[in-house]
Structure formats: structure tokens, C-alpha cells
Design a protein around this motif. Structure first.
Motif, mmCIF file in Angstrom:
data_model
loop_
_atom_site.group_PDB
_atom_site.id
_atom_site.type_symbol
_atom_site.label_atom_id
_atom_site.label_comp_id
_atom_site.label_asym_id
_atom_site.label_seq_id
_atom_site.Cartn_x
_atom_site.Cartn_y
_atom_site.Cartn_z
ATOM 1 N N SER A 287 0.822 -1.205 0.000
ATOM 2 C CA SER A 287 0.000 0.000 0.000
ATOM 3 C C SER A 287 0.863 1.264 0.000
ATOM 4 C CB SER A 287 -0.919 0.015 1.228
ATOM 5 O OG SER A 287 -0.162 0.063 2.424
ATOM 6 N N SER B 216 -4.787 1.093 -1.635
ATOM 7 C CA SER B 216 -4.954 -0.058 -0.753
ATOM 8 C C SER B 216 -5.220 -1.280 -1.631
ATOM 9 C CB SER B 216 -6.116 0.154 0.228
ATOM 10 O OG SER B 216 -6.207 -0.916 1.146
ATOM 11 N N SER C 205 -11.055 -2.123 2.221
ATOM 12 C CA SER C 205 -11.468 -0.727 2.006
ATOM 13 C C SER C 205 -12.941 -0.592 1.629
ATOM 14 C CB SER C 205 -10.586 -0.041 0.970
ATOM 15 O OG SER C 205 -9.213 -0.200 1.280
ATOM 16 N N THR D 168 -9.374 3.959 3.066
ATOM 17 C CA THR D 168 -8.218 3.265 2.487
ATOM 18 C C THR D 168 -7.657 2.373 3.573
ATOM 19 O OG1 THR D 168 -7.748 5.028 0.910
ATOM 20 C CG2 THR D 168 -5.945 3.550 1.446
#
Length: 592
Positions: A500, A532, A536, A550
Motif C-alpha cells: 500500500s 490499498s 477498504s 483506504t
């Protein structure tokens, strides 16, 4: 060097070594003791929460509260209060009193160093039912029964007469005591003739069970205009998963903790509100529970030995739960590919769809690999489709999000004879299968999704029949453990970065217009959000505000329709990610 000096140096060195070893052993022992103490604390807390979710505990606490409360007459001059009476919301406070004339009640929680928190309480079951039925009727008439925002609920409640919300008996929860500091709770009691009476209650906030932040870090602080638009809804943090004790948290628009709800383990994936004034949530992979507006658990349904729930669920028109699930008794160990129905009256669990049978050809082309996120100890799992969202639609169908295939799939007659209607996504993922002919045609030049989450169907009365919107969190991540040879870069703009923190990757909030009559889908809105690759969520809050979580970065923000950040919050991660963040208005439950 003389022999005496050498001997002296040898003794000094030996002494230093001995001391170092002793200190090291002491530190090791201290660390070992600290770990053991921590483990015992976690075990005690786990046992405490397990006890909370028993009928015996809820009954005992109910009897104790009633006995204390009814030991004398409770008026505005002798108000009864009890912090967290049912163990289900650490920073809540139960309030009970009567008035001579029908009235409504609002409250403000104040504590030094924190913004005030003000809400209008729903003080009777009758008022709660009136509000909830109005909201559900409005959602049913528009088809928007899927993810109502606080602003949607506000507009409905504004049409409910104040007289119907007034009562002479006032029983409710105050949310949001600040932990371990002095809280001043000011009650404003408004009679139907407009007469106002105020009373003040002072209460020290309780100690939290968890270690979450009382105030989130605001990387973008909402201005007064944004705070006004956000209203009095609360952000529900759904799945800051922990190796210790799991919770659901409520935070207000200022990023202040206003609720700590312990769950048995795993996570709650969303909150559902039925016509009986109950809030349904998952408390583990095995348990659906119904909580009343005072925090009492009034139903606890165990799924039994065959199924565990996975990632999402919805209420059908009869008030029963339709849930994504894993069948634990499959010999091939396939996971996250079932849909079940839970009768909320009887607790009966039944299978609705086995996608391993419905899509048997596609399943046979995938590698037997994967994990079961619902059971991290499981081995040899086959996660070939991995559904993460289910949305029940107004025609008896369901739209599902399949992460492993980066596909959205509509199934007709989900509770009857399920049949594939259409798919949205990259068709080449399904090459060589009969399902490939079911893809809607893309209108426009845009890349398809990669591992999308949190899809939401949104109806609009201004659209022609057969048209509606679907919005979602597009992880924009191309990967499938069970399709290791598939080239995901056929999707324009997709990332294959596993981290990420990859600086060259981003996820997106995206919105499609679906036209079933024409067999098409068109992108009508999109903007970039922090990256991400997994988990999410996304939620439209109003005509111009959108909430995006996120998850793998532990950050959630409110964006306008142009993608401009209006507010952003970060939360310390317990382990890896925050699964979802949704805002709820809690009207007809906590609030009037």
C-alpha cells in the motif's frame, strides 16, 4: 604488562561479563513476565466479552438495572443513570426519568479539551418505531434499501411530527463519554408546548477496554461548513482487526471516540436496522446478534457447524439476513463462495447459492490455493472467487463483488432459483467459459476494476426504468492467487504493487451508470484516493460528499465529487488494516 595487572583486568572483565549476563537475564525475564501478564490480561478480557454475549449475563444485567432504577420514583430531580449497563458500549450511559407532560430530550456531552457532542435522543420504543418505519418506508419506495447515509435519514426524520416523538417516560443511551475524565452531560427537556427544562449530570468517563485513540489524527481538519454537512452521523470503524480483543468503534466528525463496542472476534462488517427497532451485526464468524437501542443483546444466532459468515450481509424484505459464507464441510476446502439465509425469527440457516456449482467450469480452471481470512488457521483452502460484498436489489436479485475475478456479478432470484443475469469487469478473466457472454458492454474509454470492494447499488427516481448507479472502492490492484498466469495489465492503469506504500499506485472511488435495457455500463464519476491493494470501502454521504476508507493505510477521508479532500482521519492499525468505515445516522435507534 605484569601478571598482577593482567589478573586484575581479567577479574574486571569477568565481572563486567557476569553483570552483562545478569542484566540480560533480568531483561529477558522481565520481557517474559510482561508478555505473560499481557497474555493473561487478553485472556481475561476475552472471557469478559464472551460472558457479555450470553443470555444469562444480559438477563442478569437487565434485572439489576431494573431493580436499581425502580427503587424510587425517577423524575427530572432524581434521574437514574448507569454507565454501560449491558457491557456492549463502554462509553455509553443509560438514562431514565419521567416528566408530567410529553417531552423530547436532547443532550450535550462536554469535557475539557474536547469538542462538545450534542444529539437528540430517541426516548421511547414507540418513537423509535415511528422513525424507523418512516426511514424504511422511504428507502423501500425509492429502492434505496442498501446503505442509507446520515443525510438521507435526516431528511426523512424531518417529516416526522415532533409530537409523535414526545413521551412522558424517557429511557435512552447517552453516547460519547470521554474516557477517564470528568464529563458534564446537559439534558434539555422540551415539552410539546415549547417549555424547556435543563438538568446537568456529572460523570467520570470509564476506562476503555481497548487501546484505541480517543482522538484520531486529523490530517485534513473539516471546516465548519463540512461539519454541518456531515451532520450528527457517526463513523463506524468496522474491522480494525486485532490479535487480542476485537471492537467496533464510533467516531464523530471531529474524530472523537463516541463508542467502543466489543465483539467476540473477527469483525462486524456492516450494521442493519430492522422494523422492530433492532440493530443487527456480526459479532464473530459464527454469530449474528441483535441489539436494542439501550445496548441489550436480545438475540444471538449461532450459525452452527456447517457455515461461517464472510465479509458481508443484508436484510431482505422479510427481515431475514442474506449473507456471504464459507461451507466448512466441503471436501475440496473451497471458501468464500456461498450465500446463505438466516431466519432472524427462528435462527434457521439455509443455503441459497453454491457458486462452486453455478460457476463450476470457471472454478475448475483455477489453481487450488488461497487462504480463509475468516479462519487464519485453516490450510489447503481454495479461494477461487472470494466474494466481498452482497447487495440485495429491489427485483429480488443480488449484485455481488468478486475480488478474485475483479468482477461484479448480478444473480436473479437470489432466494429462489438463482441464475446469472450479467457481469461487469474485464471479460478476458472468464475466457473459455459460457459466462463470458454475460458481460455488459462498456461505453467509454476507462479501465475496469481490480479487486474492487464495497459496491453499492443506488437507485434514482429521475432515471428511466432499468437504469441505476453502482459506486464502489476500486482497489485498482491486479492479482489473483488462483490465477497466477493471468496478465492483469490488460486493464488500463491497473497496479500490480502488493504494498500500500507504493508511490506509483492509487486506488479510486468510482461510479457507474448501469442500463440493463441496453446491456451497458458507463463510468460517470471517478477520482483517485490513497492506495490499498486489499479491503477498504466507499459510501456516498450526500449529493456532494463521499466517505472513502483506504484500509491498508488506516486512513479514511471525506471527498467532494471532484475528489477534493474535505476531511481526513488516520487511525493506528492493530495489525494490518481497517476493513470498512461507514457512516450511520442511527436515527430511530440512538437518535431521534
Amino acid at each position: 604488562m605484569s601478571s598482577s595487572v593482567r589478573a586484575r583486568l581479567f577479574k574486571i572483565s569477568a565481572a563486567i561479563i557476569t553483570i552483562a549476563i545478569a542484566v540480560g537475564l533480568c531483561l529477558f525475564y522481565r520481557d517474559d513476565v510482561s508478555a505473560a501478564i499481557k497474555q493473561r490480561r487478553v485472556e481475561r478480557l476475552n472471557a469478559q466479552v464472551e460472558n457479555i454475549y450470553t443470555t444469562d449475563y444480559q438477563t442478569m444485567m437487565d434485572e439489576q438495572l431494573t431493580k436499581e432504577r425502580d427503587s424510587k420514583t425517577r423524575t427530572v430531580d432524581d434521574i437514574y443513570t448507569k454507565v454501560n449497563p449491558y457491557g456492549t458500549n463502554t462509553t455509553s450511559m443509560y438514562v431514565y426519568f419521567t416528566t408530567d407532560t410529553a417531552s423530547t430530550v436532547s443532550y450535550t456531552v462536554s469535557a475539557d479539551g474536547y469538542p462538545d457532542y450534542t444529539a437528540t435522543a430517541v426516548t421511547s420504543d414507540e418513537a423509535a418505531t415511528t422513525i424507523r418505519k418512516a426511514i424504511n418506508a422511504s428507502e423501500s419506495s425509492t429502492g434505496n434499501t442498501l446503505s442509507p447515509s446520515a443525510s438521507d435519514e435526516d431528511s426523512v426524520v424531518s417529516t416526522v411530527s415532533e409530537d409523535s416523538l414526545a413521551s412522558t417516560t424517557h429511557e435512552f443511551l447517552v453516547l460519547g463519554l470521554i474516557p477517564q475524565v470528568k464529563n458534564t452531560v446537559t439534558l434539555t427537556i422540551t415539552a410539546t408546548d415549547g417549555t424547556k427544562t435543563t438538568r446537568t449530570i456529572t460523570k467520570n468517563g470509564p476506562k476503555l477496554l481497548g487501546s484505541e485513540e480517543v482522538k484520531l489524527n486529523e490530517t485534513v481538519t473539516p471546516d465548519s461548513s463540512t461539519l454541518g454537512e456531515l451532520g450528527n452521523g457517526l463513523y463506524a470503524i468496522l474491522g480494525n482487526d486485532s490479535n487480542e480483543q476485537d471492537f467496533m468503534y464510533y467516531y464523530d466528525a471531529n474524530g472523537i471516540l463516541r463508542g467502543e463496542v466489543p465483539v467476540l472476534y473477527y469483525r462486524s462488517h456492516r450494521l442493519l436496522f430492522d422494523n422492530n427497532g433492532l440493530m443487527w451485526l456480526s459479532a464473530s464468524t459464527k454469530n449474528f446478534v441483535a441489539m436494542n437501542r439501550l445496548g441489550k443483546i436480545v438475540k444471538n444466532i449461532d450459525l452452527g457447524n456447517r457455515f461461517i459468515l464472510h465479509h458481508d450481509y443484508a436484510l431482505d424484505s422479510d427481515g431475514n439476513i442474506v449473507s456471504l459464507a464459507t461451507d466448512l464441510q466441503r471436501s475440496d476446502h473451497a471458501v468464500q463462495d456461498q450465500v446463505i439465509k438466516v431466519d432472524t425469527s427462528t435462527g434457521k440457516v439455509s443455503l441459497l447459492v453454491d457458486f462452486g456449482e453455478l460457476f463450476a467450469d470457471y472454478k475448475s480452471t483455477t489453481d487450488h490455493s488461497g487462504i480463509d481470512e475468516s479462519d487464519p488457521t485453516a490450510k489447503n483452502r481454495w479461494d477461487w472467487i472470494h466474494f466481498n460484498t452482497i447487495q440485495l436489489m429491489d427485483d429480488g436479485s443480488a449484485l455481488l463483488s468478486a475480488r478474485e475475478t475483479s468482477t461484479m456479478i448480478k444473480i436473479n432470484d437470489i432466494e429462489g432459483t438463482p441464475k446469472l443475469d450479467y457481469m461487469i469487469g474485464e471479460p478476458s478473466v472468464w475466457d473459455g467459459t459460457s459466462e463470458q457472454d454475460s458481460f455488459l458492454n462498456k461505453v467509454g474509454d476507462f479501465g475496469d476494476t481490480g479487486g474492487q470492494h464495497s459496491i453499492t447499488v443506488q437507485y434514482d427516481s429521475t432515471l428511466p426504468a432499468g437504469q441505476y448507479y453502482v459506486y464502489l472502492f476500486d482497489n485498482n490492484f491486479g492479482y489473483a492467487m488462483t490465477r497466477p498466469d493471468f496478465d492483469w495489465t490488460v486493464i488500463d492503469g491497473i497496479s500490480t504493487a502488493q504494498s500500500s506504500k507504493d508511490e506509483n499506485s492509487n486506488s479510486q472511488f468510482r461510479k457507474y451508470l448501469v442500463d440493463e435495457q441496453a446491456g451497458t455500463y458507463t463510468e460517470v464519476q471517478s477520482f483517485d484516493v490513497p492506495y490499498s491493494p486489499y479491503v477498504s470501502s466507499a459510501q456516498e454521504l450526500s449529493d456532494d460528499l463521499n466517505l472513502v476508507d483506504t484500509g491498508m493505510q488506516g486512513v479514511f477521508g471525506v471527498y467532494d465529487d471532484n475528489g477534493q479532500l474535505k476531511a481526513q482521519y488516520t487511525m493506528n492499525l492493530s495489525t494490518a488494516y481497517i476493513y470498512r468505515v461507514y457512516q450511520y445516522g442511527f436515527r430511530g435507534f440512538y437518535f431521534a
